[in-house]
Design an enzyme around this catalytic site. Structure first.
Site, mmCIF file in Angstrom:
data_model
loop_
_atom_site.group_PDB
_atom_site.id
_atom_site.type_symbol
_atom_site.label_atom_id
_atom_site.label_comp_id
_atom_site.label_asym_id
_atom_site.label_seq_id
_atom_site.Cartn_x
_atom_site.Cartn_y
_atom_site.Cartn_z
ATOM 1 N N CYS A 95 0.818 -1.228 0.000
ATOM 2 C CA CYS A 95 0.000 0.000 0.000
ATOM 3 C C CYS A 95 0.846 1.270 0.000
ATOM 4 C CB CYS A 95 -0.940 -0.010 1.190
ATOM 5 S SG CYS A 95 -1.924 -1.495 1.271
ATOM 6 N N HIS A 235 -3.465 6.987 3.138
ATOM 7 C CA HIS A 235 -3.889 5.694 2.590
ATOM 8 C C HIS A 235 -5.249 5.351 3.191
ATOM 9 C CE1 HIS A 235 -4.102 1.598 1.474
ATOM 10 N NE2 HIS A 235 -3.662 1.094 2.608
ATOM 11 N N ASN A 265 -9.999 -0.306 0.460
ATOM 12 C CA ASN A 265 -8.541 -0.237 0.443
ATOM 13 C C ASN A 265 -8.038 -0.714 -0.927
ATOM 14 O OD1 ASN A 265 -5.792 -0.718 0.710
ATOM 15 N ND2 ASN A 265 -5.944 -1.563 2.769
#
Ligand code: COA
Length: 308
Positions: A95, A235, A265
């Site tokens: 990520c 994020h 996500n």
């Protein structure tokens, strides 16, 4: 794919997913591969920045879901877009992929090696999501975002970056099967070990601590304070992680960009997707200080401070 759609697949509820994560929908890129998503984002970025294809000297693509084991997704994007003047490679940093890719682009540009780089964050996580595991399948989605980074005079641009990782936590978020350690073999029931496996609550605590530290580091290293920051683009992993980050660094949630409800996500795509939406919504003005911050499987984390 909405939370209601997931209620039909696993034992979960819209109420649980929304209250624990902030997610209401995620995108599933059926019929497309990772590079297709990347090409759309990259084409938009070139158009928006008025960049010609032959100006791009480097394509750095953050992903953990490339089209192929070999070559890189960046080379596939290069071929599909005809970006023939570039060096292309992937960054495998989960990520944090976009933040790491951005920091590499920034270093090459600062050193005077190149003038323009295309930086992409893209994932097709739905391919590697175990839709029998309610701990993970409610969280992840597909997406892509891209930016063009250019050498320019003046004080605007990437001020500084910080990236870090701690491999001691590698089994908190991983896919065990499919690599050289545990190659695929036919007719074996992997029982989800070839998909994403996660220990959510342990990651949660480390994420809040390290994202906060990384954000404060890039701000303080630039001689600024949190009050100087116009917007934090974090994020989008869990709204509670983002709220805890805001509380810890003492910034109001009005200054924190959120779009997790729509996308879930999307790993390396999460920060550039959020950055693009924040920009298009007019949340970022010329001269604003913007912090992007991420964490992910590795564990890995990082932040970038930009003067817009
Ligand atoms: N629907 C309903 N119940 C669920 C569920 C789901 N989708 N997923 C888990 N549960 C259950 C668990 O089985 C557990 O039940 P139990 O108490 O009977 O064992 C209960 O809900 C609580 O689980 P827990 O893991 O403690 O919840 P949580 O509050 O920590 O939230 C996460 C779980 C995954 C949402 C949260 O830990 C998180 O977001 N962590 C960070 C993960 C992350 O960001 N990963 C990506 C990194 S880039």
């Amino acid at each position: 794919m909405t939370n209601a759609d997931l209620e039909k697949i696993v034992d979960t509820s819209d109420e649980w997913i929304a209250s624990r994560t902030g997610i209401r929908e995620r995108r599933i890129a059926n019929g497309m591969v990772t590079s297709d998503l990347a090409v759309i984002a990259a084409t938009n970025a070139l158009e928006m920045s008025g960049t010609a294809k032959d100006e791009i000297e480097m394509i750095i693509l953050g992903t953990v879901t490339p089209d192929y084991r070999l070559p890189s997704a960046a080379c596939v994007v290069q071929q599909k877009m005809g970006l023939n003047n570039a060096a292309a490679f992937d960054v495998v940093a989960a990520c944090t992929g976009f933040i790491n890719a951005l920091s590499i682009a920034s270093s090459y540009i600062e050193n005077g090696n190149i003038k323009k780089a295309l930086v992409i964050g893209v994932e097709k996580l739905s391919t590697f999501t175990n839709f029998k595991d309610r701990n993970t399948c409610v969280i992840f989605g597909d997406g892509a975002g891209a930016v063009v980074v250019s050498a320019e005079e003046g004080d605007r641009g990437i001020i500084n970056s910080f990236i870090k990782s701690d491999g001691r936590y590698l089994k908190l978020l991983w896919s065990e099967v499919g690599g050289a350690a545990n190659p695929y073999s036919e007719s074996f029931d992997f029982n989800g070990t070839d998909k994403i496996m996660m220990n959510g609550s342990d990651i949660f605590k480390i994420a809040v601590k390290e994202m906060s530290n990384a954000t404060l580091k890039v701000i303080n290293d630039a001689g600024l304070t949190v009050d100087d920051i116009s917007i934090v683009v974090p994020h989008q992993a869990n709204i509670r992680i983002i709220e805890s980050l805001a509380k810890r660094i003492k910034i109001s949630m009005d200054k924190v960009f959120l779009n997790i409800a729509k996308y879930g996500n999307t790993s390396a795509a999460s920060v550039p997707l959020a950055l693009d939406e924040a920009n298009r919504e007019g949340r970022i003005k010329d001269g604003d200080y913007v912090v992007m911050v991420a964490f992910g499987g590795g564990l890995i984390w990082g932040a970038t401070l930009v003067k817009w």
